[in-house]
Write an enzyme that holds these catalytic residues in place. Structure first.
Site, PDB file in Angstrom:
ATOM      1  N   GLY A 109      13.498 -13.953 -10.466  1.00  0.00           N
ATOM      2  CA  GLY A 109      14.637 -13.095 -10.149  1.00  0.00           C
ATOM      3  C   GLY A 109      14.236 -11.943  -9.243  1.00  0.00           C
TER       4      GLY A 109
ATOM      5  N   HIS B 267       1.558 -26.173 -25.998  1.00  0.00           N
ATOM      6  CA  HIS B 267       0.276 -25.627 -25.563  1.00  0.00           C
ATOM      7  C   HIS B 267      -0.751 -25.877 -26.664  1.00  0.00           C
ATOM      8  CE1 HIS B 267      -2.781 -22.939 -24.061  1.00  0.00           C
ATOM      9  NE2 HIS B 267      -2.074 -22.721 -22.975  1.00  0.00           N
TER      10      HIS B 267
ATOM     11  N   ARG C 140      -2.758 -30.006 -20.671  1.00  0.00           N
ATOM     12  CA  ARG C 140      -2.295 -29.555 -21.983  1.00  0.00           C
ATOM     13  C   ARG C 140      -1.779 -30.663 -22.872  1.00  0.00           C
ATOM     14  NH1 ARG C 140       0.458 -24.028 -19.710  1.00  0.00           N
ATOM     15  NH2 ARG C 140      -1.553 -23.063 -19.307  1.00  0.00           N
TER      16      ARG C 140
ATOM     17  N   GLU D 235      11.494 -20.687 -14.279  1.00  0.00           N
ATOM     18  CA  GLU D 235      11.397 -21.638 -15.392  1.00  0.00           C
ATOM     19  C   GLU D 235      12.755 -22.255 -15.711  1.00  0.00           C
ATOM     20  OE1 GLU D 235       8.977 -20.397 -18.745  1.00  0.00           O
ATOM     21  OE2 GLU D 235       9.710 -22.062 -19.960  1.00  0.00           O
TER      22      GLU D 235
END
Ligand SMILES: Cc1cc2nc3c(=O)[nH]c(=O)nc-3n(C[C@H](O)[C@H](O)[C@H](O)COP(=O)(O)OP(=O)(O)OC[C@H]3O[C@@H](n4cnc5c(N)ncnc54)[C@H](O)[C@@H]3O)c2cc1C
Ligand code: SF4
Lengths: 646, 249
Positions: free
Chosen positions: A17, A238, A299, A404
């Site tokens: 943003g 994660h 991950r 995201e």
């Protein structure tokens, strides 16, 4: 006639943003910047480890092209390739820009940018600023935006909530309905376009590594207004988080980038102090199973291995769901310099000093690869046409998404330190396209009947009045916790269809109970409860998208692991065999004997599976349920092939 | 100090102009509980000690790992973040109060926009020619980078201002955090180009001259920022600026 000033509404002041706001102001447009809290407190501050760019200051031979390959391979080839490639090619310039803005990136002895290693690559490609890279990047952008605010181009509306888009009769987004979180007032604002830079949705799982405002509500509001939501089932777990009551705090991948080793005692339930356990009696399972990448496998791979060691081999530390992450072989000075901030967090929340004793960690929900569907326009040469108004536009004209909140850059699994990059990249890259979108408009928001704006406001006012009147038996915070527990139990690292079906039924029960909620506070001033009830409603929709997407996708790709559909790669298989195999097919000279029979059979399975499943999942609302369809993926630049990290 | 139950005593206030009141809650003790998890538990079952159902407590939070600065409040008389306040390390009953140096919004939530306004006054940013590609940034020695980094970790939480005797609800003293940011930007090779403008800003009203040297700021800063060093350094820089102004005029 005076020249018309362009006006945009940006929702969210995280990296994405702030980056787009800065870029728009540079083009002399006005920006209304909306955020739940002071933008300087946005979730992006949490990012610790770093940001990727193939600048190759270590002479390792890294390049943007390799960065691109690592990223699409890390994402199991589910990402459209031109946008990813463009991002990787822009990355060096982004780091240099952030450096010029004053980010205190760690330096080499000569005073140049220092880079460290991260998962899923063999190169030192991650620039970092101590152990608070996200915070430092965010502050630099926040400062630039504050300057534009000072100069009158930015109007900040902090402590305001975005509720929904204002759509005109043609379905074009002309503004946003906002909610003042102090006075409780609901109002609409007009703009040439609205950008949702609202971050990830991890709160749908309840306990995660994310911040409390990462609720995905804005994205879900767009979905309820008809926008496409893509790849929802791809949720990153994660591998290394610190167990806690309120939150599962992340132990950054940089701990492994700096040499951290994951292990468990070879003997189940070994009660000894870890420091007294001799090397030979330690099981460094990532290093043993993946000699090439070791502790720095991606991950999804690391989380699955930990899950296997703990639940199948029952080797968790002390019989519990924990493994060791060990840094004690480094000197305290080295650790303080390179990882100080994150090791402090561990010590503050557990009381143990990770410089002296191995940390105890376990996987946790971290990131959503999925997000609002957005568009792009490639330049025909494997990069993006930066001027195109299509870039980052959702399926609702005039409504954009970045950071995201969008789905475009990480495929089925994100590589560490690529998210900060994609957030800043999307924010900067979309600027010129937004300006052109505004230029091309034949009618602007000022030309739209005011009733369109007042009607949108009235709808939301009605919605909030109805929420305040909810006087049922269910506590919304309790229900949120239960929603998270359903997903944690059934839609995690290992996915089975029977469990996913159960999840869908349980989510639907929660949805039924939602109508019996009690709004815990009905006052007007600074009352967060009605907003929370609305957010919970939206999170329930997201849970349905994630669970259904996971149920119908009958394959194993990236973070979406379904053992039942594992194609079982033969142990000695080399991914290049597959490229040869495809070439042979292309030239019509298939030589069955060129490959071992089990490899041959595996490659056939792989090919068939990709034909069926190498597709973007699209969820659209229909009769209150997500309707799932699939779109093809642009794989024009690199041939999708089996992943291997041994 | 493991206890079976947690006693919370919270200073509440419904709006800026209503009267504050105390409310107590008893909660079940959970392993590794912190003040955040306690307030979350209150929201899941907002019943006070007198068995009345009340509105959940209003407070500000976000990252829950002490980097955003949101959840700052006064806990057992000490200003700090609620996330790193572990219940097992606190004397009971645990007393929670809002910060007192900022306008109150509701319950434990205050309005810290004054801190952000101060950052504007001192131009806490680096002037750039533009965001377009113009090559690499300045070469910076690691030692200097390290010094900047420490200052750059300031999360605008306001602890230093809450503790400072010179900083009050009604005056316009800028306070340690702002001075430290001036030092940060003056230290940067490009930032130093606007050094004078920043110094002029802290030489005016509410500026560095009003610092009473109480040194409590540095004691409460959760990020261990060397605030007294920053104040001394900005004191020195403004003194030189003053001389320069006299000499040039
Ligand atoms: C603990 C942790 C560590 C991480 N470390 C790394 C790392 O080392 N490297 C890396 O690349 N990535 C990392 N990530 C991922 C990365 O931090 C995030 O993906 C990224 O910061 C997201 O940025 P954003 O700009 O999209 O949104 P955010 O920073 O989440 O900001 C969202 C903004 O939107 C606002 N907002 C949201 N909804 C609304 C609404 N309805 N109304 C008004 N405002 C709204 C919020 O107030 C906020 O300002 C990490 C993530 C976590 C959780
Ligand atoms: S200097 Fe320290 S106490 Fe003051 S606002 Fe910054 S982080 Fe908080």
């Amino acid at each position: 006639m005076a020249k018309r000033t362009k006006r945009f509404i940006v929702i969210g002041g995280g990296l994405a943003g702030l980056a787009v706001t800065m870029k728009l102001c540079e083009a002399k447009a006005e920006v209304l910047l909306v955020s739940y809290q002071a933008v300087k407190r946005s979730h992006s501050v949490c990012a610790q480890g770093g940001i990727n760019a193939a600048i190759d200051t270590k002479g390792e031979g890294d390049s943007p092209e390799i960065h691109f390959y690592d990223t699409v391979k890390g994402g199991d080839f589910l990402a459209h390739q031109p946008p990813v490639r463009d991002m990787c090619f822009q990355a060096p310039a982004i780091i240099h820009l952030m450096d010029r803005l004053g980010v205190p990136f760690n330096r080499t002895p000569e005073g140049h940018l220092e880079f460290r290693r991260f998962g899923g690559t063999l190169y030192s490609r991650t620039a970092f600023s101590g152990a608070t890279t996200g915070q430092q990047l965010l502050y630099a952008l926040d400062e630039q935006v504050r300057k534009h605010e000072h100069d009158g181009l930015v109007t900040k509306m902090e402590w305001h909530e975005y509720l929904g888009a204002v759509l005109d009769a043609d379905g074009v987004c002309r503004g946003a309905v906002l909610h003042d979180l102090r006075t409780g007032a609901i109002f609409s604002e007009g703009g040439d376009a609205v950008v949702l830079a609202t971050g990830g949705p991890s709160q749908v799982y309840g306990k995660t590594t994310g911040s409390t405002v990462c609720n995905g509500a804005a994205a879900m509001s767009a979905y309820l207004q008809g926008a496409k939501y893509a790849n929802g089932e791809f949720i990153q777990i994660h591998p290394t988080a610190i167990p806690g009551q309120d939150k599962l705090r992340l132990m950054s991948e940089s701990a492994r980038g700096e040499g951290g080793r994951i292990w468990v005692p070879r003997q189940a339930g070994d009660p000894r102090d870890p420091l007294t356990i001799p090397e030979g009696e330690r099981y460094y399972f990532l290093e043993e199973n993946h000699p090439l990448f070791g502790n720095l496998v991606p991950r999804d791979v690391a989380s699955r291995e930990i899950h296997d060691v703990v639940y199948n081999q029952k080797l968790g530390v002390g019989g519990k769901s924990m493994v060791y992450l060990d840094l004690t072989h480094h000197t305290e000075e080295y650790l303080e310099d390179r990882l100080g901030g994150i090791l402090d967090i561990y010590q503050k929340f557990t009381g143990d000093d990770p410089k002296k004793v191995p940390m105890k960690i376990f996987p946790a929900v971290h990131y959503s690869m999925g997000g609002i569907w957005t568009d792009y326009e490639d330049d025909g040469h494997g990069l993006i046409d930066h001027k195109s108004p299509r870039n980052q536009m959702t399926s609702i004209p005039g409504l954009y998404a970045a950071g995201e909140a969008d789905y475009q850059y990480h495929g089925a699994n994100r590589l560490g330190a690529n998210s900060l990059l994609s957030c800043i990249y999307t924010g900067l890259m979309m600027g010129p396209g937004l300006i052109n979108y505004s230029k091309n408009l034949t009618r602007h928001y000022e030309d739209i009947p005011t009733t369109v704006f007042s009607q949108a406001r009235l709808n939301w006012e009605g919605r909030f009045q109805a929420i305040k009147k909810m006087k049922g038996k269910e506590n919304p915070h309790q229900l949120h916790q239960e929603l998270g527990e359903v997903l944690l139990a059934h839609v995690m690292i290992v996915r089975e269809n029977s469990k996913l079906e159960k999840a869908i039924i349980q989510i639907s029960d929660i949805e039924t109970r939602f109508s019996d909620i009690q709004c815990l506070d009905t006052s007007d001033w600074a009352n967060p409860e009605p907003s929370f009830v609305n957010q919970l409603h939206l999170m329930i929709h997201l849970a349905k998208i994630i669970a259904k997407g996971a149920l119908v996708r009958n394959e194993f790709r990236g973070a979406h692991y379904k053992p039942e559909f594992d194609l079982k790669q033969p142990p000695k298989f080399d991914p290049h065999e597959f490229v040869d195999y495809l070439e042979q097919q292309q030239y019509g000279e298939t030589d069955e004997s060129a490959f071992p029979p089990d490899h041959q059979a595996y490659m056939k399975r792989f090919e068939e599976n990709n034909k069926r499943w190498l597709k973007t999942t699209i969820a659209q609302i229909k009769n209150n349920q997500p309707e799932i369809s699939y779109e093809s993926v642009n794989t024009s630049l690199v041939t999708p092939r089996p992943r291997k990290y041994d | 100090m493991m206890e079976a139950l947690i006693q919370l005593k919270i200073k509440r206030q419904d709006s800026p102009d209503s009267k504050p009141y105390w409310e107590e809650f008893t909660l079940e003790h959970k392993p590794s509980a912190n003040i955040i998890s306690c307030l979350q538990d209150v929201a899941r079952n907002p019943v006070n000690r007198s068995n009345q159902t009340v509105p959940p407590v209003v407070w500000e939070s976000n990252c829950l790992e002490e980097v955003c600065g949101s959840c700052t409040m006064v806990i057992n008389g000490r200003v700090r973040q609620a996330c790193t306040a572990l219940v097992d390390q606190l004397q009971q009953p645990i007393v929670l109060e809002p910060m007192s140096k900022f306008p109150l919004i509701r319950d434990l939530q205050v309005d810290r926009s004054r801190m952000f306004e101060n950052l504007k006054k001192v131009q806490a940013w680096i002037h750039i020619d533009g965001t377009h590609e113009i090559g690499v940034g300045p070469t910076i020695p690691e030692k200097q980078r390290d010094k900047s980094y420490v200052l750059s970790e300031c999360m605008t939480c306001g602890c230093c201002l809450e503790a400072c005797p010179q900083f009050t609800l009604t005056n316009n003293f800028m306070g340690a955090a702002t001075f430290s940011q001036v030092r940060l930007f003056n230290m940067h090779p490009t930032g130093a180009m606007e050094k004078e403008e920043r110094l002029e800003a802290v030489m005016g009203e509410g500026g560095i001259a009003h610092c009473g040297n109480a040194q409590v700021c540095v004691e409460v800063c959760p990020k261990n920022i060397p605030l007294t060093e920053s104040i001394a350094e900005i004191g020195r820089q403004t003194f030189l600026q003053l001389l320069k102004n006299l000499f040039l005029k």
